[in-house]
Design a protein around this motif. Sequence first.
Motif, mmCIF file in Angstrom:
data_model
loop_
_atom_site.group_PDB
_atom_site.id
_atom_site.type_symbol
_atom_site.label_atom_id
_atom_site.label_comp_id
_atom_site.label_asym_id
_atom_site.label_seq_id
_atom_site.Cartn_x
_atom_site.Cartn_y
_atom_site.Cartn_z
ATOM 1 N N MET A 56 -9.968 2.221 6.738
ATOM 2 C CA MET A 56 -9.545 1.664 5.453
ATOM 3 C C MET A 56 -8.323 2.412 4.947
ATOM 4 O O MET A 56 -8.088 3.553 5.311
ATOM 5 N N GLU A 57 -7.565 1.714 4.101
ATOM 6 C CA GLU A 57 -6.430 2.363 3.448
ATOM 7 C C GLU A 57 -6.820 2.710 2.024
ATOM 8 O O GLU A 57 -7.356 1.868 1.291
ATOM 9 N N ALA A 58 -6.545 3.942 1.633
ATOM 10 C CA ALA A 58 -6.814 4.390 0.263
ATOM 11 C C ALA A 58 -5.650 3.976 -0.618
ATOM 12 O O ALA A 58 -4.498 4.292 -0.327
ATOM 13 N N VAL B 296 -4.026 7.431 4.197
ATOM 14 C CA VAL B 296 -3.567 7.883 2.888
ATOM 15 C C VAL B 296 -2.043 7.760 2.845
ATOM 16 O O VAL B 296 -1.370 8.159 3.796
ATOM 17 N N ASN B 297 -1.528 7.179 1.763
ATOM 18 C CA ASN B 297 -0.076 7.049 1.615
ATOM 19 C C ASN B 297 0.527 8.369 1.148
ATOM 20 O O ASN B 297 0.042 8.981 0.195
ATOM 21 N N PHE B 298 1.585 8.800 1.809
ATOM 22 C CA PHE B 298 2.282 10.019 1.425
ATOM 23 C C PHE B 298 3.683 9.676 0.936
ATOM 24 O O PHE B 298 4.375 8.863 1.539
ATOM 25 N N ILE C 34 -2.088 9.460 7.991
ATOM 26 C CA ILE C 34 -1.099 9.549 6.923
ATOM 27 C C ILE C 34 -0.063 8.448 7.120
ATOM 28 O O ILE C 34 0.448 8.270 8.221
ATOM 29 N N GLU C 35 0.208 7.695 6.050
ATOM 30 C CA GLU C 35 1.197 6.623 6.097
ATOM 31 C C GLU C 35 2.466 7.069 5.385
ATOM 32 O O GLU C 35 2.415 7.521 4.244
ATOM 33 N N ILE C 36 3.585 6.909 6.087
ATOM 34 C CA ILE C 36 4.883 7.253 5.514
ATOM 35 C C ILE C 36 5.741 6.008 5.594
ATOM 36 O O ILE C 36 5.818 5.389 6.658
ATOM 37 N N ILE D 288 3.971 4.607 10.425
ATOM 38 C CA ILE D 288 5.153 4.193 9.668
ATOM 39 C C ILE D 288 4.777 2.934 8.902
ATOM 40 O O ILE D 288 4.474 1.903 9.489
ATOM 41 N N ASP D 289 4.789 3.053 7.567
ATOM 42 C CA ASP D 289 4.369 1.976 6.670
ATOM 43 C C ASP D 289 5.552 1.054 6.366
ATOM 44 O O ASP D 289 6.699 1.479 6.456
ATOM 45 N N ASP D 290 5.246 -0.182 5.993
ATOM 46 C CA ASP D 290 6.266 -1.158 5.576
ATOM 47 C C ASP D 290 7.351 -1.310 6.633
ATOM 48 O O ASP D 290 8.537 -1.446 6.315
ATOM 49 N N LEU E 108 2.800 1.724 14.025
ATOM 50 C CA LEU E 108 3.694 0.988 13.139
ATOM 51 C C LEU E 108 2.874 0.009 12.318
ATOM 52 O O LEU E 108 2.044 -0.711 12.863
ATOM 53 N N LYS E 109 3.118 -0.013 11.021
ATOM 54 C CA LYS E 109 2.499 -1.041 10.177
ATOM 55 C C LYS E 109 3.571 -2.053 9.837
ATOM 56 O O LYS E 109 4.535 -1.739 9.117
ATOM 57 N N ILE E 110 3.403 -3.272 10.335
ATOM 58 C CA ILE E 110 4.407 -4.312 10.073
ATOM 59 C C ILE E 110 4.253 -4.805 8.649
ATOM 60 O O ILE E 110 3.157 -5.180 8.216
ATOM 61 N N ALA F 150 -1.031 -4.898 11.321
ATOM 62 C CA ALA F 150 -0.389 -5.946 10.523
ATOM 63 C C ALA F 150 -0.889 -5.838 9.097
ATOM 64 O O ALA F 150 -2.089 -5.772 8.852
ATOM 65 N N GLU F 151 0.043 -5.806 8.141
ATOM 66 C CA GLU F 151 -0.294 -5.668 6.718
ATOM 67 C C GLU F 151 -0.305 -7.015 6.027
ATOM 68 O O GLU F 151 0.554 -7.847 6.313
ATOM 69 N N GLY F 152 -1.201 -7.191 5.096
ATOM 70 C CA GLY F 152 -1.165 -8.382 4.236
ATOM 71 C C GLY F 152 -1.476 -9.671 4.968
ATOM 72 O O GLY F 152 -0.878 -10.710 4.693
HETATM 73 MG MG MG Z 1 0.328 2.035 2.962
#
Ligand code: MG
Length: 280
Positions: free
Chosen positions: A60-62, A119-121, A151-153, A181-183, A202-204, A238-240
Amino acid sequence: MLLAKERKGNNYFVFNASLEAHEMKDITLETKLYDALRLEQLALHYQPKIDIATGKLIGMEALLRWHDEELGFIPPDRFIPFAEETGLIIPIGEWVLQRACLDVKGWNDLFDLNLRVAVNFSPIQLALPNIIEMIQNVLHSTNVDPSFVEIEITEMSMVDFNDQLMEKLAIIREMGITISIDDFGTGYSSLSYLKNLPVDTLKIDRAFIMEIGTSETNTNLVGAIIHLAHAMNLSVVAEGVEREEEWAYLKSCGCEQAQGYYFSRPLSPDLFFQYVLTQP
Ligand code: MG
Ligand code: C2E
Ligand code: MG
Ligand code: MG
């Protein structure tokens, strides 16, 4: 604590700002945010991450939530940049990591699972000289297995990329923490530099996912990003994801993980607990 950030080129400078009339509103907000942290009025919600091949919950993403009695619900896209400007992101970020580690350990122990929490940093946190020490302290005090932490950057924050940051990421990764790598797709990373980054995933960005099925070019672009990531030995999230069609296409491309409203919105800890209970 009154700090402000001035963006010059790609560097952040933190300095003591002088008090000006137009800053009064911001100071009220700063006090409120600081109080929210102090009084434990900030909360983490958790959005399930699904293994596309098996359909199983794998983590899960916090996501940080702030509800103020007077101001109501303030979205993170509004208060995180503000927290970065004021320096409050430093204690807040530490609280987020601590809370997420405690929660994931609690659930994994209770349900005998191997969920990993992301966790987003903020780049401001990563720039801190003692960031490694902070992370080590949290791992130690919460007694969480580092392989359950990610950790998401954001790709954007890697624009200021330098050797020091690279070294820090490498150390964090050696601890056993996963780095994403986020976004992805919204920044300006060149392929050659991505290849050399000490990252795992990688998070697309949702902007690409929502275009799946709108045209052949848009659809193929997502497939190409997935293949590219795999060629660099990176896994893909894949995000969203909101639609069945997106899910099916991602699956056909071998994308490893997905999160989005199609499966679940971010959930309060209570609801996340219920969600885990309903998993087969
Ligand atoms: Mg994120
Ligand atoms: P993010 O890390 O890219 O998080 C994903 C955002 O997309 C979240 O918004 C999530 O609620 C939303 N989302 C997930 N699935 C869907 C979907 O299917 N459709 C749509 N329309 N949206 C979806 P949220 O929670 O508002 O967070 C926004 C951003 O705030 C995050 O983007 C992240 O950059 C930042 N943020 C949140 N919590 C933290 C934190 O603890 N620390 C830091 N530094 N940043 C945070
Ligand atoms: Mg994102
Ligand atoms: Mg985002």
